[in-house]
Design an enzyme around this catalytic site. Structure first.
Site, short mmCIF file in Angstrom:
data_model
loop_
_atom_site.label_atom_id
_atom_site.label_comp_id
_atom_site.label_asym_id
_atom_site.label_seq_id
_atom_site.Cartn_x
_atom_site.Cartn_y
_atom_site.Cartn_z
N SER A 23 56.78 49.14 43.78
CA SER A 23 56.49 47.74 44.07
C SER A 23 57.30 47.31 45.29
CB SER A 23 56.87 46.85 42.87
OG SER A 23 56.82 45.48 43.21
N SER A 24 56.72 46.42 46.08
CA SER A 24 57.46 45.88 47.22
C SER A 24 58.71 45.15 46.76
CB SER A 24 56.56 44.93 48.02
OG SER A 24 55.42 45.61 48.50
N ARG A 25 58.67 44.56 45.57
CA ARG A 25 59.81 43.80 45.07
C ARG A 25 60.98 44.69 44.64
NH1 ARG A 25 55.71 39.92 43.54
NH2 ARG A 25 56.28 37.89 44.40
N HIS A 71 53.91 50.80 50.54
CA HIS A 71 54.63 51.94 49.96
C HIS A 71 53.62 52.94 49.43
CE1 HIS A 71 53.59 50.03 46.16
NE2 HIS A 71 54.25 48.93 46.52
N HIS A 121 50.42 51.74 47.73
CA HIS A 121 49.36 51.33 48.65
C HIS A 121 48.69 52.54 49.30
CE1 HIS A 121 52.10 47.71 48.72
NE2 HIS A 121 50.95 47.13 48.46
N GLN A 149 49.27 31.78 46.59
CA GLN A 149 49.55 32.36 45.28
C GLN A 149 51.03 32.29 44.90
OE1 GLN A 149 47.91 36.19 46.74
NE2 GLN A 149 49.59 37.19 45.64
N MET A 155 49.62 42.61 50.61
CA MET A 155 50.53 41.62 51.17
C MET A 155 51.60 42.31 52.02
SD MET A 155 50.84 38.31 48.81
CE MET A 155 52.16 38.84 47.74
#
Length: 286
Positions: A184-186, A34, A37, A61, A30
């Site tokens: 994590s992207s978050r 980082h 990935h 989602q 998505m």
């Protein structure tokens, strides 16, 4: 490296590769890529002749109160990382390119009702649908997913098996920061104080591992989960969504460690929901 925005472009390029007898590795993402990935891409690069990465924030989602609009996006940065890792093709479609109306869905109900599925009831239906569509578009030999999203990985493996999709699913270990926080992207949502508080997730995992190692797995799941919850509750910025022990294959709750068990959690640090996990595998008898 090329960037394709349409299904037709991807299929045309893949057809050329397949006619040349080249294998294709696929990493669905998505975006806001980082090092986690990058680890997926490196495995795909090592195992295949060509690598395709999709960058698509999948709207199906996300629930109505979730962070679709705020989800981080940076295609320029993603392109730079992909180029550095030797990606051959980025697929960056629009939602209109990926979905028509009305939509058809793929849903693996049995594995999606526990853990994240309890509080995100439409999430895995959206994941299964978009991944099935991407597999049909890219037709890869192998696809790579991070073990941080352990429930997602188990669901996709079952989906591929049950629907006879000819793609090998490859899990890649969690990539962590130096202090143990899973990449994590978050994580970009966290303030400096929240980022420090988020290390409590890994401390809870390490405490659980210690209990299991000391007891050689001869301990109830409830006891291990209680240890983790005490650690998490000690951090004032942390709010537990769930901490659970489930069968690593079926995602169903278990009480003991006589088979591979996934210990998984979702924890809010401020307003940011983070997930993490580890799998305990008992020693082989004999």
């Amino acid at each position: 490296m090329n960037i394709a925005h349409t299904i037709q472009e991807v299929r045309a390029q893949v057809k050329v590769w397949q006619q040349a007898g080249l294998s294709i590795g696929f990493v669905p993402t998505m975006g806001f890529l980082h090092e986690g990935h990058a680890a997926l891409i490196r495995q795909a690069r090592d195992h295949n002749d060509k690598v395709v990465v999709s960058v698509f924030v999948n709207p199906t989602q996300f629930g109505p109160t979730e962070d679709l609009a705020a989800y981080p996006r940076d295609l320029e940065r993603d392109t730079a990382l992909c180029r550095e890792q030797g990606v051959d093709l980025i697929f960056h479609p629009s939602a209109e390119e990926m979905y028509c109306r009305p939509k058809a869905y793929v849903d693996i109900t049995e594995l999606s009702q526990t853990l994240c599925g309890q509080t995100r009831p439409i999430h895995f239906k959206g994941v299964c649908t978009v991944v099935t569509k991407l597999f049909n578009i890219v037709t890869p030999d192998r696809a790579y997913f991070g073990e941080k999203d352990a429930q997602q990985l188990a669901i996709i493996r079952k989906m591929v098996n049950d629907l006879n999709i000819p793609v090998a699913i490859c899990g890649v270990p969690i990539v962590r920061e130096a202090d143990g926080l899973a990449k994590s992207s978050r994580n970009t949502y966290l303030s400096a104080a929240e980022r420090q508080a988020a290390t409590v997730l890994y401390r809870a995992i390490e405490s659980a591992r210690h209990v299991l190692e000391q007891a050689a797995g001869k301990v109830d799941c409830a006891e291990v989960l209680a240890v983790m919850k005490r650690i998490l509750d000690s951090e004032v910025r942390a709010k537990i969504d769930y901490v659970s022990a489930v069968d690593a294959d079926t995602m169903q709750p278990v009480d003991s460690f006589d088979k591979p068990v996934l210990i998984a959690m979702a924890v809010y640090i401020g307003k940011t929901r983070l997930i993490d996990n580890f799998t305990y595998r008992p020693a082989q008898k004999g």
